[in-house]
Design an enzyme around this catalytic site. Structure first.
Site, PDB file in Angstrom:
ATOM      1  N   THR A  30     -10.103 -11.185   6.908  1.00  0.00           N
ATOM      2  CA  THR A  30     -11.062 -11.165   5.795  1.00  0.00           C
ATOM      3  C   THR A  30     -10.380 -11.505   4.468  1.00  0.00           C
ATOM      4  O   THR A  30     -10.994 -12.111   3.601  1.00  0.00           O
ATOM      5  CB  THR A  30     -11.772  -9.801   5.685  1.00  0.00           C
ATOM      6  OG1 THR A  30     -10.792  -8.782   5.493  1.00  0.00           O
ATOM      7  CG2 THR A  30     -12.603  -9.508   6.916  1.00  0.00           C
ATOM      8  N   ASN A  31      -9.115 -11.141   4.345  1.00  0.00           N
ATOM      9  CA  ASN A  31      -8.390 -11.512   3.118  1.00  0.00           C
ATOM     10  C   ASN A  31      -8.108 -13.010   3.079  1.00  0.00           C
ATOM     11  O   ASN A  31      -8.187 -13.631   2.011  1.00  0.00           O
ATOM     12  CB  ASN A  31      -7.098 -10.704   2.995  1.00  0.00           C
ATOM     13  CG  ASN A  31      -7.362  -9.309   2.457  1.00  0.00           C
ATOM     14  OD1 ASN A  31      -7.809  -9.151   1.332  1.00  0.00           O
ATOM     15  ND2 ASN A  31      -7.120  -8.300   3.270  1.00  0.00           N
TER      16      ASN A  31
ATOM     17  N   ASN B  54       1.991  -9.793  -1.183  1.00  0.00           N
ATOM     18  CA  ASN B  54       1.380  -8.983  -0.130  1.00  0.00           C
ATOM     19  C   ASN B  54       0.226  -8.190  -0.723  1.00  0.00           C
ATOM     20  O   ASN B  54       0.282  -7.779  -1.882  1.00  0.00           O
ATOM     21  CB  ASN B  54       2.418  -7.993   0.440  1.00  0.00           C
ATOM     22  CG  ASN B  54       1.848  -7.114   1.543  1.00  0.00           C
ATOM     23  OD1 ASN B  54       1.157  -7.593   2.436  1.00  0.00           O
ATOM     24  ND2 ASN B  54       2.125  -5.813   1.479  1.00  0.00           N
TER      25      ASN B  54
ATOM     26  N   HIS C  27      -1.856  -4.670  -0.153  1.00  0.00           N
ATOM     27  CA  HIS C  27      -1.766  -3.394   0.561  1.00  0.00           C
ATOM     28  C   HIS C  27      -2.961  -2.512   0.166  1.00  0.00           C
ATOM     29  O   HIS C  27      -3.271  -2.398  -1.025  1.00  0.00           O
ATOM     30  CB  HIS C  27      -0.447  -2.679   0.228  1.00  0.00           C
ATOM     31  CG  HIS C  27      -0.312  -1.380   0.955  1.00  0.00           C
ATOM     32  ND1 HIS C  27       0.030  -1.300   2.276  1.00  0.00           N
ATOM     33  CD2 HIS C  27      -0.536  -0.102   0.542  1.00  0.00           C
ATOM     34  CE1 HIS C  27       0.027  -0.039   2.661  1.00  0.00           C
ATOM     35  NE2 HIS C  27      -0.305   0.706   1.629  1.00  0.00           N
TER      36      HIS C  27
HETATM   37  C1  GRF Z   1      -6.654  -4.975   5.128  1.00  0.00           C
HETATM   38  O1  GRF Z   1      -6.949  -3.692   4.673  1.00  0.00           O
HETATM   39  C2  GRF Z   1      -5.244  -5.326   4.724  1.00  0.00           C
HETATM   40  O2  GRF Z   1      -4.889  -4.861   3.473  1.00  0.00           O
HETATM   41  C3  GRF Z   1      -4.516  -4.598   5.798  1.00  0.00           C
HETATM   42  O3  GRF Z   1      -5.212  -4.943   6.961  1.00  0.00           O
HETATM   43  C4  GRF Z   1      -6.600  -4.952   6.650  1.00  0.00           C
HETATM   44  C5  GRF Z   1      -7.338  -6.080   7.341  1.00  0.00           C
HETATM   45  O4  GRF Z   1      -7.099  -7.291   6.759  1.00  0.00           O
HETATM   46  N1  GRF Z   1      -3.096  -4.773   5.760  1.00  0.00           N
HETATM   47  P1  GRF Z   1      -7.725  -8.683   7.207  1.00  0.00           P
HETATM   48  O5  GRF Z   1      -9.208  -8.519   7.459  1.00  0.00           O
HETATM   49  O6  GRF Z   1      -7.040  -9.141   8.488  1.00  0.00           O
HETATM   50  O7  GRF Z   1      -7.465  -9.603   6.048  1.00  0.00           O
END
Ligand code: GRF
Length: 212
Positions: free
Chosen positions: A13-14, A108, A110
């Site tokens: 999602t990021n 990064n 977090h």
């Molecule tokens: C997010 O909270 C990220 O900060 C953590 O893993 C979660 C899922 O991230 N480290 P994503 O959907 O794979 O970007």
């Protein structure tokens, strides 16, 4: 043009927040040139493929020694002319060669307000479990430059998110992602791409204007 290499392990999602910021014009002169995953099954890989971005999986189990994988990842990023690496839900510790080669150019995200609920073992849902156990009223997310220790480098941006009555780790995680991670990660990349981040020891100075 800033060539971004994104490292992922999960749903992505990021990564999606970065891709959306590029396609809707928030991030100018930036492109994601490759996505590297530590896991074959990461949903992030599907998002990358949909966006036509070359992907590569580096799995620790297929290497006898971790420094070899570190070298291969480094070469992969050089081959794709990457000048900024973004760890977007990447769950492994990255190698020392990569950190050296991309010193001051690895970000990064977090899901807590560092230095709370961070460090070894604080990944995925765990920071949110611990934040609720501790009884904090505010949590949030942090974008920071990467140094050899987990979650240790100079902080670029932080955004607080209020804990609500009845929150579970899952509801808090989702709110932290929506309200903080997906907002400050593209914002930090934008500042980096405009040359507006200056690392001074532990502190990151954000320049008002783009340097000329
Ligand atoms: C997010 O909270 C990220 O900060 C953590 O893993 C979660 C899922 O991230 N480290 P994503 O959907 O794979 O970007």
């Amino acid at each position: 043009m800033l060539n971004i290499g994104v490292m992922v392990s999960g749903g992505g999602t990021n990564l999606q927040a970065i891709l959306d910021a590029i396609s809707n014009g928030v991030l100018l002169n930036c492109r994601v040139s490759t996505v590297v995953s530590s896991k074959e099954a990461a949903g992030a890989l599907i998002r990358a493929e949909k966006a036509g971005i070359p992907t590569k999986v580096f799995s620790r189990s297929s290497y006898s020694e971790s420094w070899k994988m570190d070298e291969d990842i480094c070469r992969h990023f050089k081959d794709h002319k990457v000048n900024l690496i973004v760890l977007a839900g990447f769950l492994s510790l990255i190698g020392s060669k990569l950190i050296q080669e991309y010193s001051g150019a690895i970000l990064n995200v977090h899901p807590s307000l560092i230095p709370a609920f961070c460090g070894k073992g604080y990944y995925g849902i765990i920071p949110h479990v611990k934040a609720l156990e501790y009884g904090v009223k505010l949590s949030g997310a942090t974008v920071h430059f990467v140094e050899p220790e987990y979650d240790s480098g100079p902080i670029v941006l932080q955004k607080a998110v209020a804990v609500q009555e009845g929150d579970t780790p899952e509801t808090l995680q989702l709110r932290v992602m929506k309200e903080a991670e997906w907002v400050i990660l593209p914002e930090a990349i934008k500042l980096f791409s405009e040359g507006r981040l200056k690392i001074k020891g532990r502190r990151v100075e954000i320049l008002e204007e783009k340097p000329v």
